[in-house]
Design a protein around this motif. Structure first.
Motif, short mmCIF file in Angstrom:
data_model
loop_
_atom_site.label_atom_id
_atom_site.label_comp_id
_atom_site.label_asym_id
_atom_site.label_seq_id
_atom_site.Cartn_x
_atom_site.Cartn_y
_atom_site.Cartn_z
N UNK A 9 48.39 -87.51 19.04
CA UNK A 9 47.06 -86.99 19.37
C UNK A 9 46.37 -87.86 20.42
N UNK A 10 46.42 -89.17 20.27
CA UNK A 10 45.80 -90.08 21.24
C UNK A 10 46.46 -89.95 22.60
N UNK A 11 47.78 -89.82 22.60
CA UNK A 11 48.50 -89.68 23.87
C UNK A 11 48.12 -88.37 24.56
N UNK A 12 47.97 -87.32 23.78
CA UNK A 12 47.56 -86.03 24.35
C UNK A 12 46.17 -86.15 24.97
N UNK A 13 45.27 -86.82 24.26
CA UNK A 13 43.90 -86.99 24.75
C UNK A 13 43.91 -87.77 26.06
N UNK A 14 44.64 -88.86 26.12
CA UNK A 14 44.70 -89.68 27.34
C UNK A 14 45.28 -88.88 28.50
N UNK A 15 46.32 -88.10 28.22
CA UNK A 15 46.97 -87.30 29.26
C UNK A 15 46.00 -86.25 29.80
N UNK A 16 45.23 -85.62 28.91
CA UNK A 16 44.25 -84.61 29.34
C UNK A 16 43.15 -85.24 30.19
N UNK A 17 42.65 -86.38 29.80
CA UNK A 17 41.62 -87.06 30.59
C UNK A 17 42.17 -87.47 31.95
N UNK A 18 43.40 -87.91 31.99
CA UNK A 18 44.03 -88.30 33.26
C UNK A 18 44.13 -87.09 34.20
N UNK A 19 44.55 -85.97 33.65
CA UNK A 19 44.65 -84.75 34.46
C UNK A 19 43.25 -84.32 34.92
N UNK A 20 42.31 -84.42 34.02
CA UNK A 20 40.94 -84.03 34.37
C UNK A 20 40.40 -84.86 35.53
N UNK A 21 40.53 -86.20 35.44
CA UNK A 21 39.99 -87.06 36.48
C UNK A 21 40.76 -86.90 37.79
N UNK A 22 42.03 -86.64 37.75
CA UNK A 22 42.82 -86.47 38.97
C UNK A 22 42.51 -85.14 39.65
N UNK A 23 42.28 -84.13 38.87
CA UNK A 23 42.08 -82.80 39.47
C UNK A 23 40.68 -82.27 39.17
N UNK A 24 39.71 -83.10 39.36
CA UNK A 24 38.34 -82.71 39.06
C UNK A 24 37.88 -81.57 39.97
N UNK A 25 38.35 -81.55 41.20
CA UNK A 25 37.97 -80.49 42.12
C UNK A 25 38.40 -79.13 41.58
N UNK A 26 39.54 -79.07 40.94
CA UNK A 26 40.01 -77.81 40.38
C UNK A 26 38.99 -77.24 39.39
N UNK A 27 38.47 -78.12 38.53
CA UNK A 27 37.52 -77.64 37.52
C UNK A 27 36.20 -77.22 38.16
N UNK A 28 35.77 -77.94 39.20
CA UNK A 28 34.53 -77.57 39.89
C UNK A 28 34.68 -76.20 40.53
N UNK A 29 35.78 -75.96 41.21
CA UNK A 29 36.01 -74.66 41.83
C UNK A 29 36.07 -73.58 40.76
N UNK A 30 36.77 -73.89 39.67
CA UNK A 30 36.88 -72.92 38.58
C UNK A 30 35.50 -72.61 37.99
N UNK A 31 34.68 -73.63 37.80
CA UNK A 31 33.35 -73.44 37.22
C UNK A 31 32.48 -72.56 38.11
N UNK A 32 32.46 -72.87 39.41
CA UNK A 32 31.58 -72.14 40.31
C UNK A 32 32.10 -70.76 40.65
#
Length: 186
Positions: A9-32
């Motif tokens: 579970x901790x490894x999954x959480x770390x991996x998700x945060x890493x993906x989030x910080x690396x591809x933050x632009x993707x989420x911004x585009x998706x949000x808008x």
């Protein structure tokens, strides 16, 4: 063969945060890219305020133009000052005359007729109640003859004395009321 081991579970959480910080632009585009209720509301408020601002500016320019056209005939002059002074004097005289008319409102024939009618109605009502009192006294005397003294005492307590009688209209004329008021006897 070795079995593949899954992520904790901790490894999954770390991996998700890493993906989030690396591809933050993707989420911004998706949000808008999705319609936002709050964003739409803000855009609507902005449009309304812009529209109000434009109509306010238009109204301001119309009022300035109207003010300029009204000032054209009102330039300061001796003739204008004299006319304004005359207007103020006439308005003051009008107010004085209106106040004087208010003092004589009691002598208005229409008001006098209304007062006379009201007096006649009040007179009829007073005599109707007097008749009701006499009827009640008679009924009490007939139904309770043994309590005659107590009834007489009670009548005197409430103000029904031997001189209690019907009112006559001639004693309540408006002329006599006016005369009493002038003499200071209400």
């Amino acid at each position: 063969m070795s079995k593949k081991r899954g992520l904790s579970l901790d490894e999954k959480r770390e991996k998700m945060l890493e993906i989030f910080y690396e591809s933050q632009n993707f989420f911004l585009v998706y949000f808008w890219s999705l319609p936002s209720c709050a964003g739409n509301q803000l855009r609507n408020v902005h449009r309304k305020l812009e529209s109000d601002l434009q109509s306010g500016k238009k109204r301001l320019s119309e009022l300035v133009d109207q003010c300029d056209t009204l000032k054209k005939g009102r330039e300061e002059s001796d003739e204008r000052e004299e006319a304004l002074g005359e207007l103020k004097a006439i308005e003051l005289k009008h107010k004085e005359l209106k106040d004087e008319m208010g003092q004589y409102a009691d002598n208005d024939p229409a008001a006098f007729e209304e007062m006379k009618t009201a007096i006649e109605v009040a007179h009829a009502a007073a005599n109707r109640w007097t008749d009701n009192i006499f009827t009640l006294r008679q009924w009490c005397s007939n139904n309770f003859p043994e309590a005659k003294e107590q009834l007489e005492h009670m009548y005197k307590e409430v103000g029904i004395t031997d001189d209690f009688d019907y009112l006559e209209l001639s004693t309540v004329l408006p002329g006599t009321i006016g005369n009493q008021m002038a003499e200071g006897n209400p």
